[in-house]
Design a protein around this motif. Structure first.
Motif, short mmCIF file in Angstrom:
data_model
loop_
_atom_site.label_atom_id
_atom_site.label_comp_id
_atom_site.label_asym_id
_atom_site.label_seq_id
_atom_site.Cartn_x
_atom_site.Cartn_y
_atom_site.Cartn_z
N ILE A 230 0.82 -1.21 0.00
CA ILE A 230 0.00 0.00 0.00
C ILE A 230 0.86 1.27 0.00
N ASP A 231 2.13 1.15 0.40
CA ASP A 231 3.03 2.30 0.44
C ASP A 231 3.90 2.41 -0.81
N SER A 232 3.52 1.76 -1.90
CA SER A 232 4.30 1.83 -3.14
C SER A 232 4.33 3.26 -3.66
N GLU A 233 5.47 3.65 -4.18
CA GLU A 233 5.60 5.02 -4.69
C GLU A 233 6.54 5.07 -5.88
N VAL A 234 6.44 6.17 -6.62
CA VAL A 234 7.36 6.43 -7.72
C VAL A 234 8.02 7.78 -7.48
N LEU A 235 9.22 7.92 -8.00
CA LEU A 235 9.95 9.18 -7.94
C LEU A 235 10.00 9.72 -9.36
N LEU A 236 9.34 10.87 -9.57
CA LEU A 236 9.30 11.50 -10.89
C LEU A 236 10.28 12.66 -10.94
N ARG A 237 10.91 12.83 -12.10
CA ARG A 237 11.86 13.94 -12.30
C ARG A 237 11.46 14.68 -13.56
N ASP A 238 11.46 16.00 -13.46
CA ASP A 238 11.06 16.83 -14.59
C ASP A 238 11.70 18.21 -14.45
N ILE A 239 11.55 19.01 -15.47
CA ILE A 239 12.02 20.39 -15.44
C ILE A 239 10.80 21.29 -15.54
N LEU A 240 10.60 22.15 -14.54
CA LEU A 240 9.50 23.12 -14.54
C LEU A 240 10.08 24.52 -14.42
N LEU B 88 21.13 9.76 -13.31
CA LEU B 88 20.70 10.86 -14.19
C LEU B 88 20.77 12.21 -13.49
N ARG B 89 20.90 12.21 -12.17
CA ARG B 89 21.02 13.48 -11.45
C ARG B 89 22.32 14.20 -11.80
N GLU B 90 23.35 13.45 -12.19
CA GLU B 90 24.63 14.05 -12.57
C GLU B 90 24.69 14.35 -14.07
N ARG B 91 23.73 13.87 -14.84
CA ARG B 91 23.74 14.09 -16.29
C ARG B 91 23.00 15.38 -16.64
N ASP B 92 22.90 15.63 -17.94
CA ASP B 92 22.20 16.82 -18.44
C ASP B 92 20.73 16.75 -18.02
N PRO B 93 20.21 17.78 -17.35
CA PRO B 93 18.82 17.72 -16.88
C PRO B 93 17.79 17.66 -18.00
N LEU B 94 18.15 18.08 -19.20
CA LEU B 94 17.18 18.06 -20.30
C LEU B 94 16.82 16.64 -20.73
N ILE B 95 17.59 15.64 -20.31
CA ILE B 95 17.26 14.25 -20.63
C ILE B 95 15.92 13.87 -20.03
N CYS B 96 15.62 14.42 -18.85
CA CYS B 96 14.41 14.05 -18.11
C CYS B 96 13.23 14.96 -18.38
N LYS B 97 13.35 15.90 -19.28
CA LYS B 97 12.27 16.87 -19.51
C LYS B 97 11.09 16.20 -20.20
N VAL B 98 9.95 16.19 -19.52
CA VAL B 98 8.73 15.61 -20.06
C VAL B 98 7.70 16.69 -20.35
N THR B 99 7.63 17.72 -19.50
CA THR B 99 6.69 18.82 -19.70
C THR B 99 7.08 19.58 -20.96
N GLY B 100 6.10 19.81 -21.80
CA GLY B 100 6.34 20.51 -23.06
C GLY B 100 6.59 19.59 -24.23
N VAL B 101 6.75 18.31 -23.99
CA VAL B 101 6.97 17.33 -25.07
C VAL B 101 5.62 16.78 -25.50
N GLN B 102 5.38 16.70 -26.80
CA GLN B 102 4.11 16.17 -27.32
C GLN B 102 4.19 14.65 -27.44
N PHE B 103 3.14 13.99 -26.93
CA PHE B 103 3.06 12.53 -27.02
C PHE B 103 1.86 12.16 -27.87
N ALA B 104 1.77 10.90 -28.23
CA ALA B 104 0.74 10.42 -29.16
C ALA B 104 -0.68 10.65 -28.63
N GLY B 105 -0.93 10.47 -27.34
CA GLY B 105 -2.28 10.59 -26.80
C GLY B 105 -2.66 11.98 -26.34
#
Length: 195
Positions: free
Chosen positions: A117-127, A169-186
């Motif tokens: 019941i305590d399952s969680e995910v860690l999300l990373r993005d650029i805002l 990925l925290r030490e890599r280029d932060p733009l790798i994780c950018k999801v906001t602003g990217v267009q997806f199929a749905g």
């Protein structure tokens, strides 16, 4: 009743299985009965041994009870799709229980922790130019919808992500994780207004 202070007969008198008590398990012992006389002779012939552990400590009992509750709460179909590290995910959730409208969180899954019941995910993005990480509980009652935007977003969907934790990925280029602003199929694209 026959009083047996210690040893396997104590366990037998209490109805608990003991390898030494054997067939005597669960039998009610009385000094007048045949079973009682046999038990008294049998107990006196054995070498004295410390009392066996008849019950778990209260902490272990409570822990076992909590584990049963957690498994009962997570039984049945999951309220969210299968999520893996490296996926681009959109989570619609209420910021608090009486909120008028939900917030939409987008990000790449850096890690997923499976704890019932305590399952969680860690999300990373650029805002707004800043790197943001969100811990989101998957079974929270505030979550309205979980949607996978793209599988293996880290590799643009071309090959699977092999690691379960992507903290490097925290030490890599932060733009790798950018999801906001990217267009997806749905995604629903709002029509542009003419001036």
């Amino acid at each position: 009743e026959l009083l047996v202070e210690r040893g396997p007969m104590r366990a037998a008198a209490r109805g608990i299985w003991s390898p030494r008590a054997g067939l005597m398990t669960g039998a009610r012992l009385s000094p007048s009965g045949v079973v009682g006389a046999f038990a008294a002779r049998w107990a006196s012939s054995l070498p004295s041994t410390p009392a066996s552990r008849s019950a778990a400590t209260p902490r272990k009992k409570a822990s076992a009870l909590m584990n049963e509750l957690r498994t009962a709460q997570t039984a049945g179909p999951k309220p969210f799709p299968e999520i893996r590290a490296g996926d681009a995910v959109e989570i619609t959730r209420l910021p608090f229980s009486s909120a008028p409208k939900p917030d939409v969180l987008r990000g790449m899954v850096i890690s997923k922790t499976n704890r019932g019941i305590d399952s969680e995910v860690l999300l990373r993005d650029i805002l707004y130019g800043e790197v943001v990480e969100f811990h989101v509980k998957l079974y929270s009652p505030l979550i309205q919808q979980v949607r996978v935007l793209q599988r293996a977003f880290l590799h643009k969907g071309k090959k699977r992500v092999r690691r379960s934790k992507l903290y490097y990925l925290r030490e890599r280029d932060p733009l790798i994780c950018k999801v906001t602003g990217v267009q997806f199929a749905g995604d629903v694209i709002a029509p542009k207004k003419k001036k």
